[in-house]
Write an enzyme that holds these catalytic residues in place. Structure first.
Site, mmCIF file in Angstrom:
data_model
loop_
_atom_site.group_PDB
_atom_site.id
_atom_site.type_symbol
_atom_site.label_atom_id
_atom_site.label_comp_id
_atom_site.label_asym_id
_atom_site.label_seq_id
_atom_site.Cartn_x
_atom_site.Cartn_y
_atom_site.Cartn_z
ATOM 1 N N ASP A 406 0.695 -1.245 -0.075
ATOM 2 C CA ASP A 406 -0.081 0.022 0.013
ATOM 3 C C ASP A 406 0.911 1.246 -0.101
ATOM 4 O O ASP A 406 0.335 2.290 -0.365
ATOM 5 C CB ASP A 406 -1.021 0.104 1.094
ATOM 6 N N TYR A 487 -10.175 0.325 1.861
ATOM 7 C CA TYR A 487 -9.852 0.062 3.569
ATOM 8 C C TYR A 487 -9.721 1.229 4.069
ATOM 9 O O TYR A 487 -8.784 2.088 3.680
ATOM 10 C CB TYR A 487 -8.736 -1.025 3.635
HETATM 11 CU CU CU Z 1 -9.075 -7.397 5.439
#
Ligand code: CU
Ligand code: NAG
Ligand code: NAG
Ligand code: NAG
Ligand code: NAG
Ligand code: NAG
Ligand code: NAG
Ligand code: NAG
Ligand code: NAG
Ligand code: NAG
Ligand code: NAG
Ligand code: NAG
Ligand code: NAG
Length: 801
Positions: A406, A487
């Site tokens: 990420d 997320y």
């Molecule tokens: Cu997850």
């Protein structure tokens, strides 16, 4: 607004699709995806600090030498680089795929030895250096490279050179496989359009390049390298179709819950997109290597797999039967006497009780702490996130091929404004965060919050038949949330009066899911045609602990079962003993937390004993979410050598200025041969009374179940570790708190109440003042850097919203 090819003129520089899991395609200059909100938000006045109760002001003992580059510094670096004719730079705003352009500008943290001299009062502040990541598009083999520029401010002493000393590969240069990002959309359309009729039949949807498209198409990350029949290396992509939420659900970001079960593979080797080629289709576990094969199968009557449509189930609005009494306002915390900690806002320096620390913020990893002192002594030099992996698995190639690193996308760009009264108490101190990307400095208001609170359990209590004593547990929390695609990662640093510091990461937001067809071995079926695609999250923290100087050792104190014969017994007894050892070298320093937590890991200074001749130290231990984390797949085909910090739960290495980070944001371009390969840090060096760095993994094995719909909840998706004083002081330091009581009593009642000078809250609480004005929530503020006009900072913001 959904991504479309016509918006690319703007999108090339600053914005990509608004509805994918991660920004896709990966375009380094374009390292943030959506610009939520409308332009009027961006016209709002910029406030430096917006807490309702002003911070008690404080002046840092030293300037923050770790603080992010200012907008002016970033602008000067950009101007300096543009003046270097050999770089042949094009202003980011005008740059196309065949130009060289500046991507990210950030601070190069000072070398530790120089920094320590300054922090310890011997020497001037280390000179400041910037890192500039440049995309070299004007080449057949486009590449990315980091440069170090300095010293700052720009003078005739300022030079630039390749920033290689922080790499293990020897060079920060890496091939850019996303240089031709604008061709991706055209190419995808060119391979999909010939089967528009099949897609309409199988998926009841259409894929177009305009806003009418009901499907999105994206997939694996990192891209694969495969060898073709002629022995040539191919850069290979797999992508799957995702349905855009529609109807009432269309305002929600739920696309990652709508995988449609149709996948396409292609080669995107080389810069000439006319040579890119389709490599096959996958539907219902059948692979067709040509479109003709797929069409023939479809014409013969193909077995259809169930697909899913969006609906209220992808939305996060309130649904379901009302909870009883839930119409009443829930408990809130208040700060009756105002703020009890000091913040030097300009230096991002904080003092609370026995702690002090400096905060900085980077594009790649977001918030980070430096020079954490406890009772005046440094205990941690650096504490911050390094990388976050989400490694998926599944029967389909998109889930199987997805292993996000990420920091490629960055935590900084997505540290959006926190919601006062929800993310943090309204009385929090909020700090802004800034990062510099594509020659734009972008500020998120209130991206960090700091607040004191009562976690709801005591620090200490004891009662007898004559008295009860208790001490409140008051903590300081430093918080930031980064929404990296689907997320939301919430990071907390929690300071306690007993001298412990806890690092906690939590995840919420939308899962990335799989079509349920054939996926039963890889997750639970959680909706009509949906599998909660299993994956591992591993988030790596660097913890550079310094206990009373940099010469420290890593003690391992094991509790071991033993049979012992004592002088007072003629038989042996089953018992246990404390076995002490010290980690000797990097040959053995890839560690896991021990089974049953029988080994305590302690960073101690063996030259600094307390008066009982025990070494003073800080113990390191998992605090929530199980016993730490490492990847299940030890040799990932997706990540290869770029996951070598995630195969164990923690690591200890000797500090080197050449090893400031275990990862690099561009490692995803060459997973087998990354810029920073953590395993190269381990070269057998002694770890006894040396400057030690710990690398600690948090995360979870995530097999989403129905409770992950619509969003994963923080309660169960959290993980933490703690460092706490260990024989460091002679007793519990939280005894110093006045927020304690002793009540003496006997059968005739209370005889004495001792409050130790702690003040009971007095007066009235203005509850209305606890309600943040949510209409104040603002978007982002961007300042274009080149050409730079500090007097009209809002120039050009239109183009980025
Ligand atoms: Cu997850
Ligand atoms: C923000 O802080 C800077 C430096 O302290 C100051 O010059 C500027 O006026 C402040 N801006 C606002 C909007 O308060
Ligand atoms: C770059 O060159 C321009 C024109 O010569 C000059 O005005 C500017 O100061 C230079 N910038 C830097 C940072 O040296
Ligand atoms: C400089 O870059 C441009 C593209 O921006 C390219 O056309 C030109 O050939 C490059 N010049 C040199 C000398 O490399
Ligand atoms: C930091 O240390 C490295 C390794 O010793 C060295 O190559 C580099 O030049 C130093 N950087 C600065 C800014 O002093
Ligand atoms: C202070 O710095 C100087 C020059 O780097 C060095 O010679 C000296 O030993 C340092 N003193 C202390 C107390 O660290
Ligand atoms: C660099 O700048 C300084 C200060 O402006 C000046 O004194 C010095 O002569 C310059 N050196 C060179 C080599 O231009
Ligand atoms: C196809 O989609 C349309 C609208 O999106 C919907 O009305 C229709 O029921 C769907 N057809 C099937 C067979 O599900
Ligand atoms: C949208 O929501 C409204 C209010 O809940 C509801 O009445 C309506 O049926 C919904 N429409 C669709 C298409 O789901
Ligand atoms: C740290 O240990 C090294 C030997 O490993 C020694 O040379 C050095 O003086 C020590 N530093 C301190 C501050 O004790
Ligand atoms: C051990 O056994 C011997 C012999 O029976 C006896 O003399 C002695 O007292 C015993 N020791 C203890 C500690 O019970
Ligand atoms: C830690 O766990 C990894 C992965 O299960 C394993 O390969 C390794 O042997 C373990 N190492 C230690 C020191 O326990
Ligand atoms: C919510 C929803 O649209 N569910 C559908 C998912 O797909 C199955 C099979 O196609 C349908 O039966 C569901 O109604």
């Amino acid at each position: 607004m959904r991504f479309s090819s016509t918006s690319f003129a703007v999108a090339t520089l600053l914005s990509v699709s608004s509805t994918f899991a991660r920004p896709s395609p990966k375009v380094p200059g374009v390292r943030w995806p959506k610009q939520a909100g409308n332009s009027q938000h961006h016209r709002r006045e910029v406030l430096n600090i917006t807490s309702e109760t002003a911070s008690s002001s404080l002046t840092a003992p030293y300037e923050n030498i770790f603080i992010s580059l200012t907008n002016d510094e970033a602008a000067a670096v950009i101007s300096f680089l543009h003046n270097q004719t050999e770089l042949n730079l094009t202003a980011s705003a005008d740059a196309g795929e065949w130009d060289n352009a500046i991507s990210v500008i950030d601070l190069v943290a000072p070398n530790k030895t120089l920094a320590l001299d300054f922090l310890d009062g011997n020497g001037t502040a280390p000179e400041r250096y910037a890192k500039a990541m440049i995309m070299f598009g004007a080449f057949e083999e486009p590449y990315l490279q980091d440069f170090i520029v300095g010293p700052l401010p720009i003078s005739n002493r300022t030079t630039y050179s390749s920033l290689d000393y922080t790499t293990t590969s020897g060079s920060s240069q890496i091939r850019n496989y996303d240089a031709d990002y604008s061709k991706d959309e055209e190419f995808k359309f060119s391979i999909v359009n010939p089967i528009a009729d099949i897609i309409l039949d199988l998926l009841n949807a259409t894929y177009t390049l305009d806003e009418d498209s009901t499907l999105d198409l994206w997939g694996i990350d990192p891209l694969w390298r495969e060898t073709d029949d002629e022995g040539q290396e191919q850069i290979v992509a797999w992508a799957g179709f995702w349905r855009y939420p529609d109807g009432n659900a269309s305002i929600f970001d739920g696309e990652t819950l709508l995988p449609q079960g149709l996948y396409v593979k292609w080669s995107k080797t080389g810069r000439d997109s006319s040579k890119w080629k389709l490599l096959g289709w996958l539907y219902n576990d059948q692979f067709y290597s040509t479109t003709a094969d797929f069409r023939a199968a479809w014409e013969n009557g193909i077995e259809k797999i169930p697909i899913n449509y969006s609906g209220d189930w992808v939305g996060t609005d309130r649904v379901g039967d009302l909870f009883p009494e839930d119409d009443k306002s829930p408990p809130v915390t208040v700060q009756p006497d105002g703020q009890r900690f000091g913040v030097d806002v300009e230096n991002k320096y904080v003092e609370w009780m026995d702690f002090s620390f400096y905060i900085t913020f980077t594009r790649d990893t977001g918030m980070k702490l430096f020079d954490i002192k406890y009772k005046g002594d440094r205990i941690v030099y650096e504490l911050g996130l390094q990388e976050a992996i989400a490694h998926y698995a599944g029967n389909d190639p998109v889930q199987s091929g997805t292993s996000y690193l990420d920091t490629f996308y960055g935590f900084g760009p997505y540290a959006f404004e926190l919601i006062s009264g929800f993310d943090c108490p309204t009385y929090s101190t909020f700090l802004d965060t800034t990062f510099h990307s594509a020659e734009v400095s972008k500020t998120h208001r209130n991206g960090i919050c700091l607040f004191e609170s009562d976690p709801g359990y005591l620090m200490q209590r004891h009662s007898s038949m004559a008295y009860v004593s208790a001490t409140k547990n008051i903590v300081l929390t430093l918080r930031s949330v980064s929404t990296v695609g689907n997320y939301d990662y919430n990071t907390d640093y929690i300071f306690s009066l007993d001298g412990s510091i806890e690092t906690v990461v939590r995840a919420s937001g939308y899962i990335q899911s799989a079509n349920a067809a054939q996926n039963g071995d890889y997750g639970y079926k959680i909706h009509d045609a949906l599998s909660g695609s299993m994956h591992d999250h591993v988030l790596t923290w660097k913890v550079d602990i310094d206990v009373l100087g940099t010469n420290n050792s890593f003690a391992m104190h094991e509790i071991k079962a033993e049979e012992v014969k004592y002088s007072w017994s003629n038989t042996t007894r089953s018992t246990m003993k404390l076995h002490r050892s010290t980690l000797q070298s990097e040959d053995d320093s890839k560690l896991n937390w021990s089974a049953n937590a029988q080994v305590s890991y302690i960073v101690e200074n063996q030259d600094a004993k307390n008066k009982f001749n025990e070494s003073r130290g800080f113990k390191v231990h998992p605090s929530r979410g199980g016993a730490g984390m490492h990847l299940t797949i030890q040799e990932s085909d997706n990540l290869r050598e770029s996951q070598s910090f995630a195969t164990h739960q923690l690591y200890v290495t000797k500090q080197h200025d050449t090893e400031p980070s275990c990862a690099h944001a561009n490692n995803a371009y060459a997973p087998a041969d990354p810029i920073v390969k953590f395993s190269d840090f381990f070269d057998g060096e002694s770890l006894v009374q040396e400057d030690l760095v710990l690398w600690i993994n948090l995360g979870m094995h995530h097999t989403p179940h129905t409770g992950d719909l619509p969003n994963t909840v923080f309660t169960t998706a959290q993980s933490g570790f703690m460092i706490s004083p260990h024989n460091y002081l002679l007793s519990d330091p939280s005894r110093a708190s006045r927020q304690a009581v002793r009540i003496n009593y006997n059968s005739s009642g209370v005889q004495e109440v001792e409050r130790f000078g702690g003040m009971a809250a007095d007066g009235t609480v203005d509850l209305a003042a606890l309600n943040a004005n949510l209409w104040d929530y603002s978007g982002d503020v961007a300042v274009r850097k080149f050409p730079y006009d500090p007097l009209s900072p809002y120039n050009d913001t239109e183009s980025i919203v």
